[in-house]
Design an enzyme around this catalytic site. Structure first.
Site, PDB file in Angstrom:
ATOM      1  N   HIS A 113      -3.316   7.044   3.397  1.00 57.30           N
ATOM      2  CA  HIS A 113      -3.635   5.865   2.914  1.00 57.30           C
ATOM      3  C   HIS A 113      -4.924   5.317   3.544  1.00 57.30           C
ATOM      4  O   HIS A 113      -5.279   5.408   4.469  1.00 57.30           O
ATOM      5  CB  HIS A 113      -2.645   4.686   3.146  1.00 57.30           C
ATOM      6  CG  HIS A 113      -3.132   3.257   2.775  1.00 57.30           C
ATOM      7  ND1 HIS A 113      -3.691   3.019   1.443  1.00 57.30           N
ATOM      8  CD2 HIS A 113      -3.191   2.154   3.417  1.00 57.30           C
ATOM      9  CE1 HIS A 113      -4.109   1.779   1.388  1.00 57.30           C
ATOM     10  NE2 HIS A 113      -3.647   1.275   2.489  1.00 57.30           N
ATOM     11  N   CYS A 150       0.747  -1.245  -0.150  1.00 60.32           N
ATOM     12  CA  CYS A 150       0.097  -0.103   0.161  1.00 60.32           C
ATOM     13  C   CYS A 150       0.837   1.347   0.038  1.00 60.32           C
ATOM     14  O   CYS A 150       0.310   2.247  -0.289  1.00 60.32           O
ATOM     15  CB  CYS A 150      -1.144  -0.014   1.159  1.00 60.32           C
ATOM     16  SG  CYS A 150      -1.995  -1.392   1.256  1.00 60.32           S
ATOM     17  N   ASN A 175     -10.634  -0.101   0.700  1.00 63.06           N
ATOM     18  CA  ASN A 175      -9.017   0.005   0.620  1.00 63.06           C
ATOM     19  C   ASN A 175      -8.598  -0.790  -0.540  1.00 63.06           C
ATOM     20  O   ASN A 175      -8.436  -1.917  -0.662  1.00 63.06           O
ATOM     21  CB  ASN A 175      -8.566  -0.725   2.073  1.00 63.06           C
ATOM     22  CG  ASN A 175      -7.147  -0.732   1.892  1.00 63.06           C
ATOM     23  OD1 ASN A 175      -6.420  -0.605   0.968  1.00 63.06           O
ATOM     24  ND2 ASN A 175      -6.439  -1.257   2.844  1.00 63.06           N
TER      25      ASN A 175
END
Ligand code: COA
Length: 327
Positions: free
Chosen positions: A254, A116, A284
């Site tokens: 994030h 990520c 996500n």
């Protein structure tokens, strides 16, 4: 370190698959509730790939949107970097599929795998190529299809993950302009690898040989690590640049869990109204979350040219990093 040039964000684009997976649908798969998911994650629904879609499709559409936004054509691109942990195939790189589909010259094209934090790692790599004068326009894409690696019998993970892509065109600007990437940083601590990983499908345990090719995660552990490393990255970048917290117009973390986003802002004593969150209806989607959040906030008029952005991410590895950018 100052280079010859400044790396500026000339174009931004994103793409989300149309299929929606709602909390109510997840209630049919595992023992959970819409209310639990909303309060513990901030997510109401996620965008996931349809049966015929994969990472390179999302990457292509996001890249095209970013090029259009930059007012550039595929022939202008000098290098393509796709940050992904879920390529269509282990071989070849998604970046090569994007190069061919866009119709770019036979430029360099490679994937970068830093979970990520992949998009911010790609931004740091692009920054170096542009600042040094090696390339004029670097196309960076964050694209992932986590739904294909999500265990929909595991309520601790299937509530979070999603699919999509976002892209920046990182272009040469003048060093004195003050625009563009001001500072970047990336970090890793591989001792935490087993807290978030996919046991099967790699060279240690190939697909079909026992270990499942689905995400396994210690949610509680990752939660605490995430808050600590994202907050410390923001502090690090402020210290490195000598800028003050109140100069930051937008904090774009994030998008892993709304509670993580809130906890980072709280630990930094950062005003919540200046934090961009898109997790509620997207979920996500790993390396795609930051460029999608930036694109969303540009399109809805929040982020304007000249605004000071603080981008910060973490992911399995453990990896983490950040970038301060004058958009
Ligand atoms: N529905 C209902 N109950 C659930 C549940 C769900 N979907 N998932 C877990 N629970 C239960 C647990 O079994 C536990 O029950 P117990 O107390 O009886 O043992 C309880 O809820 C609390 O579990 P916990 O794991 O502490 O919940 P949490 O508040 O930490 O939320 C996550 C779980 C996964 C949402 C959260 O830990 C998280 O988001 N972690 C970070 C993950 C992340 O960011 N990953 C991506 C990295 S890029």
């Amino acid at each position: 370190m100052n280079g010859l040039y400044r790396a500026v964000i000339r174009g931004v684009g994103s793409y989300l698959p149309e299929t929606r997976l709602t909390n109510v649908e997840i209630e049919q798969m595992v023992e959970t509730s819409d209310e639990w998911i909303r309060t513990r994650t901030g997510i109401a629904e996620r965008r996931i790939a349809g049966p015929d879609e994969a990472t390179s499709d999302f990457a292509y559409f996001a890249a095209k949107a970013a090029l259009d936004d930059a007012g550039l054509s595929p022939e202008d691109v000098d290098l393509i970097i796709v940050a992904t942990e879920t390529p269509d195939y282990l071989l070849p790189p998604v970046a090569c599929q994007v190069q061919a589909r866009l119709g770019c010259r036979n430029i360099g094209a490679f994937d970068l795998h830093a979970t990520c934090a992949g998009f911010l790692s790609a931004l740091q790599v692009a920054e170096q190529f542009v600042k040094s004068g090696v390339h004029e326009h670097v196309l960076i894409v964050g694209a992932d299809t986590l739904s294909r690696f999500t265990d929909y019998t595991d309520r601790g993970t299937c509530i979070l993950f999603a699919d999509g892509a976002g892209a920046f065109v990182v272009s040469r600007g003048e060093e004195q302009s003050g625009e563009g990437v001001i500072a970047t940083t990336i970090h890793a601590d591989g001792t935490y690898f087993h807290n978030l990983y996919i046991p099967g499908g790699g060279s240690r345990t190939p697909y079909g040989e026992g270990a499942k090719a689905k995400i396994v995660m210690d949610g509680r552990k990752i939660f605490k690590l995430a808050v600590n490393v994202m907050a410390s990255t923001v502090e690090e970048l402020l210290e490195k640049t000598g800028r003050k917290k109140d100069e930051i117009d937008w904090l774009i973390p994030h998008q892993a869990n709304q509670r993580i986003i809130d906890a980072v802002a709280e630990s930094l004593d950062f005003p919540p109204e200046k934090v961009v969150s898109t997790i509620q209806n997207i979920g996500n989607n790993s390396s795609a979350t930051i460029p999608i959040a930036v694109d969303t906030a540009i399109r809805d008029g929040r982020i304007r040219r000249g605004d000071l952005l603080m981008l910060v991410a973490f992911g399995g590895g453990l990896v983490w990093g950040g970038a301060m950018v004058a958009y």
